[in-house]
Design an enzyme around this catalytic site. Structure first.
Site, PDB file in Angstrom:
ATOM      1  N   ASP A  18      35.271 103.584 -30.947  1.00  0.00           N
ATOM      2  CA  ASP A  18      33.872 103.968 -30.931  1.00  0.00           C
ATOM      3  C   ASP A  18      33.266 103.508 -29.605  1.00  0.00           C
ATOM      4  O   ASP A  18      33.310 102.325 -29.285  1.00  0.00           O
ATOM      5  CB  ASP A  18      33.203 103.250 -32.116  1.00  0.00           C
ATOM      6  CG  ASP A  18      31.777 103.686 -32.318  1.00  0.00           C
ATOM      7  OD1 ASP A  18      31.310 104.554 -31.577  1.00  0.00           O
ATOM      8  OD2 ASP A  18      31.131 103.135 -33.236  1.00  0.00           O
ATOM      9  N   MET A  19      32.737 104.417 -28.838  1.00  0.00           N
ATOM     10  CA  MET A  19      32.145 104.019 -27.563  1.00  0.00           C
ATOM     11  C   MET A  19      30.873 103.209 -27.827  1.00  0.00           C
ATOM     12  O   MET A  19      30.087 103.548 -28.716  1.00  0.00           O
ATOM     13  CB  MET A  19      31.803 105.249 -26.711  1.00  0.00           C
ATOM     14  CG  MET A  19      32.940 106.243 -26.554  1.00  0.00           C
ATOM     15  SD  MET A  19      34.487 105.523 -26.034  1.00  0.00           S
ATOM     16  CE  MET A  19      34.058 105.020 -24.384  1.00  0.00           C
ATOM     17  N   TYR A  23      25.476 107.131 -25.043  1.00  0.00           N
ATOM     18  CA  TYR A  23      24.618 107.863 -24.108  1.00  0.00           C
ATOM     19  C   TYR A  23      24.108 106.940 -22.992  1.00  0.00           C
ATOM     20  O   TYR A  23      23.937 107.354 -21.865  1.00  0.00           O
ATOM     21  CB  TYR A  23      23.427 108.505 -24.838  1.00  0.00           C
ATOM     22  CG  TYR A  23      23.776 109.662 -25.754  1.00  0.00           C
ATOM     23  CD1 TYR A  23      25.091 109.976 -26.060  1.00  0.00           C
ATOM     24  CD2 TYR A  23      22.775 110.451 -26.313  1.00  0.00           C
ATOM     25  CE1 TYR A  23      25.402 111.032 -26.895  1.00  0.00           C
ATOM     26  CE2 TYR A  23      23.075 111.511 -27.147  1.00  0.00           C
ATOM     27  CZ  TYR A  23      24.392 111.797 -27.444  1.00  0.00           C
ATOM     28  OH  TYR A  23      24.685 112.846 -28.278  1.00  0.00           O
ATOM     29  N   ARG A  60      18.883  95.702 -26.950  1.00  0.00           N
ATOM     30  CA  ARG A  60      18.912  95.303 -28.361  1.00  0.00           C
ATOM     31  C   ARG A  60      18.548  93.833 -28.511  1.00  0.00           C
ATOM     32  O   ARG A  60      17.854  93.457 -29.454  1.00  0.00           O
ATOM     33  CB  ARG A  60      20.305  95.524 -28.956  1.00  0.00           C
ATOM     34  CG  ARG A  60      20.629  96.977 -29.188  1.00  0.00           C
ATOM     35  CD  ARG A  60      21.998  97.145 -29.812  1.00  0.00           C
ATOM     36  NE  ARG A  60      22.539  98.458 -29.447  1.00  0.00           N
ATOM     37  CZ  ARG A  60      23.628  98.993 -29.987  1.00  0.00           C
ATOM     38  NH1 ARG A  60      24.321  98.324 -30.900  1.00  0.00           N
ATOM     39  NH2 ARG A  60      24.044 100.174 -29.600  1.00  0.00           N
ATOM     40  N   ASP A 123      31.564 110.635 -29.730  1.00  0.00           N
ATOM     41  CA  ASP A 123      32.043 109.424 -29.061  1.00  0.00           C
ATOM     42  C   ASP A 123      32.981 108.574 -29.916  1.00  0.00           C
ATOM     43  O   ASP A 123      33.139 107.389 -29.655  1.00  0.00           O
ATOM     44  CB  ASP A 123      30.851 108.571 -28.630  1.00  0.00           C
ATOM     45  CG  ASP A 123      30.226 107.852 -29.809  1.00  0.00           C
ATOM     46  OD1 ASP A 123      30.201 108.442 -30.901  1.00  0.00           O
ATOM     47  OD2 ASP A 123      29.781 106.710 -29.655  1.00  0.00           O
ATOM     48  N   GLU A 124      33.586 109.152 -30.915  1.00  0.00           N
ATOM     49  CA  GLU A 124      34.481 108.380 -31.773  1.00  0.00           C
ATOM     50  C   GLU A 124      35.795 109.111 -31.972  1.00  0.00           C
ATOM     51  O   GLU A 124      35.805 110.327 -32.129  1.00  0.00           O
ATOM     52  CB  GLU A 124      33.876 108.217 -33.172  1.00  0.00           C
ATOM     53  CG  GLU A 124      32.635 107.370 -33.256  1.00  0.00           C
ATOM     54  CD  GLU A 124      31.936 107.623 -34.577  1.00  0.00           C
ATOM     55  OE1 GLU A 124      32.529 107.341 -35.629  1.00  0.00           O
ATOM     56  OE2 GLU A 124      30.805 108.123 -34.543  1.00  0.00           O
TER      57      GLU A 124
END
Length: 677
Positions: A18-19, A23, A60, A123-124
DNA sequence: ACGGATCCTACG
DNA sequence: TCGTAGGAT
């Protein structure tokens, strides 16, 4: 929703990759100044600073969350960098992310050549590394290695107590190399090393960091790659040993499970009084089946135990393409011509993507679907569902535009139902369109190497009539494709004329260079698109190409509007062994602005050969079985091409050699083929 | 078995 | 939030 799949084999090694905040990474690669800064990608800017769709880990930690507005994010983190999603044709354009996504899939699939690879989203990917892990265990088990990769030593091993520093890495090493371990755990140990290497390579090749979960099935690897990467840090990998599964699940909030984040999860909470996955264990399989049906019930029973037999599909390309836009609240569309304008934009984008898919992957889509959402104010059931409609997909912008609009009108009539098209003599419509989307599905491969077929479709993209002549055209002719296949088959009945405003609609059509140019066309007042006498575009002087779909329809009753060539390819591709080989035909477009990783050279010959091997035995059609009238309607070049396909020169059956040199190497390089530049 | 339409779910 | 996707029914 979910369906149960019994676990088939015991000891698979499945990874979910998983990236990290994908984005954002794409934007940071494009603008390296942004690296390391709190960054978020926003879509649109007008209202409250736009909506966040991806947030960097730095942001985050400032408390910025996805599904904040841009302004909120600025408030929470004043120094945040907001990057906007590109806009094209008045709507968000995700193409840069899509191609970065295929770049990643391409790299991963090459690296994981020995195992199956599945594109799970933009992206996975899922990887089935069972074979690679087994070979490694046999040839070069971890304990035989003089050193273990640093990246592998950073792995999180669930269920293992975690201390800091070298002690931690030492215990990871011990776990990976443990001689007395369960075979399943040993395989996971190999998986750790393989995935660590893979992630390093992905970073090197794409500059994108990613996280991964490694476990015995898809459900577990997915869950823990998400949980771990969602926790705090990017670029993590997490391993889920067999023995750790039960305890981890037991306290896991039920809503965290994939598929249980929505209504089903809520229903479990409220109807069964369940909070954690562990709580589910109390319920017998039959009990769950009673509540949720046979499929969902068994699925629940299994998933509570971490059981999932779902296989990794060898599919690297998306199964559909769509282009859509929402028109919230006051921006809802109120006139047909406005709807048509937006359908034209969406259709243009869709066509562009279909063209790239054809060019890059040699695939054609065969179904066009229109979705819309709407409401009727001032009426009882103001929120009735707007029906979806689909029809055979004809290649060409104008065709898609026409068909989409016709599908819309058919759906609108159904939606309005008894209210009729003109309820009052009023000016404005009673309906409001709050969302529109067009999508293309049922995508099939066409045999590679058929260049004339490509040319055929390319020529389809030109609009013979208006662009060449310069005459204004009345463009809303009904085509059999969309109008006949719509539910209301009362073709004789004249459809109620839709009120149409005088408006200039911009049509764009590609010219021969595939660049676009705008042509203004004034719609006629009563553009009663609805005359069902199929008006064909005047077959243009210069163009050889015919619209095969229609002619064939006349001679062949079924498959109305479907270009027969699609049928042929569909049948061809339906052959049993033809699919599942998406590994090899990975013509994934590696359109990176850096390296040009055309994976083809190595494989394409093999693929072609395979194609040839199957020709005689596995074509759904033999040349004599194709209706002559169908065949005759095809452009000559394609007829010729098909003939050569249908009567192959038989070639010796070279059993598809499993790639791999077979030379045992103590290095993990054996399991990966380094990328050649 | 298959295909159209609808619903649900997930995620950047 | 929007724009996309995939899968089940």
């Amino acid at each position: 929703m979910p369906v149960a799949r019994p676990e088939t084999s015991d000891a698979r090694v499945i990874a979910h990759v998983d990236m990290d905040c994908f984005y954002v990474q794409v934007e940071q690669r494009k603008q390296p100044e942004l690296r390391g800064l709190p960054t978020a990608v926003v879509q649109y800017n007008e209202w409250q600073g736009g909506a966040l769709i991806a947030v960097s880990y730095e942001a985050r930690s400032c408390g910025v969350k996805r599904s904040m507005r841009g302004e909120e994010a600025k408030a929470a983190c004043p120094e945040i960098q907001l990057v906007q999603v590109p806009v094209a044709r008045g709507k968000a354009d995700l193409n840069t992310y899509r191609s970065a996504g295929s770049e990643v899939v391409g790299v991963v699939s090459i690296l994981a050549q020995s195992g199956k690879c599945e594109r799970a989203s933009i992206d996975e990917v899922y990887l089935d590394l069972t074979d690679a892990a087994e070979s490694m265990l046999a040839d070069a088990p971890p304990e035989s290695l003089e050193s273990i990769d640093e990246e592998a030593l950073k792995s999180h091993i669930l269920g293992m107590s975690r201390e800091d520093g070298d002690d931690f890495k030492e215990s990871v090493r011990d776990w990976i190399c443990r001689k007395d371990a369960d075979r399943r755990d040993k395989l996971l140990g190999c998986g750790i090393i393989i995935v660590a290497e893979l992630r390093k390579q992905v970073l090197k090749e794409t500059e994108f960091s990613c996280s991964a979960g490694i476990a015995h099935n898809k459900a577990r690897s997915y869950l823990f790659s998400k949980l771990a990467s969602g926790m705090n840090k990017p670029a993590q990998q997490t391993v889920v040993p067999y023995a750790a599964v039960q305890e981890l699940l037991s306290s896991l909030p039920i809503k965290k499970m994939k598929q249980l984040g929505g209504k089903l999860g809520t229903s479990l909470q409220t109807d069964l009084g369940i909070d954690t996955v562990g709580d589910l264990l109390q319920f017998s399989e039959t009990k769950l089946q009673e509540h949720y049906g046979i499929n969902t019930g068994t699925w629940l029973w299994n998933i509570a135990r971490g059981i999932s037999g779902e296989e990794v599909q060898g599919r690297l390309l998306p199964k559909s393409h769509g282009s859509g836009k929402t028109f919230p609240g006051p921006r809802a569309l109120r006139s047909l011509s406005n709807v048509q304008h937006w359908l034209n934009q969406l259709s243009e984008e869709l066509y562009e993507r279909l063209s790239s898919d054809l060019e890059q992957n040699k695939r054609i889509a065969s179904t066009l679907t229109l979705h819309a959402s709407a409401f009727r104010s001032k009426d009882s059931d103001s929120h009735k569902k707007f029906p979806s409609k689909s029809c055979p997909l004809r290649y060409g912008v104008a065709k898609i535009q026409e068909d989409a609009f016709n599908l819309f009108q058919a759906a609108l009539r159904e939606y309005m139902g008894p209210f009729g098209p003109k309820p009052q003599g009023n000016k404005k419509e009673t309906w409001r369109i709050t969302g529109l989307s067009v999508s293309a599905s049922k995508i099939v491969d066409i045999p590679s190497g058929t260049s004339s077929i490509m040319r055929y479709f390319q020529s389809q993209t030109t609009i013979p009539s208006c662009s060449a002549s310069g005459f204004p055209q009345e463009h809303v002719a009904v085509t059999p494709s969309a109008s006949e296949s719509c539910s209301e088959q009362k073709s004789a009945e004249t459809l109620p004329a839709m009120p149409e405003e005088d408006i200039t609609v911009t049509y764009t059509s590609p010219d021969l260079d595939n660049s676009y140019r705008d042509i203004d066309i004034v719609l006629e007042k009563d553009a009663s698109c609805q005359s069902n006498e199929a008006k064909e575009f005047p077959t243009q002087s210069g163009t050889q190409t015919k619209t095969i779909g229609r002619k064939i329809n006349n001679s062949k009753e079924k498959n109305r509007g479907m270009p027969s060539i699609v049928d042929i390819f569909k049948n061809y591709n339906a052959s049993p062994q033809a699919k599942e080989e998406t590994q090899e035909d990975s013509t994934v477009s590696l359109t990176s602005n850096r390296g040009n990783l055309s994976s083809s050279t190595n494989h394409s010959s093999e693929v072609n050969q395979e194609v040839e091997d199957r020709r005689d035995t596995e074509w759904g059609y033999k040349v004599g079985e194709i209706d002559q009238s169908v065949f005759d309607e095809l452009p000559y070049e394609i007829q010729r091409e098909l003939r050569s396909f249908l009567r192959p020169n038989k070639r010796p059956n070279s059993g598809k050699s499993k790639s791999g040199d077979g030379s045992a190497s103590s290095s993990i390089a054996h399991y990966f083929q380094p990328l050649k530049r």
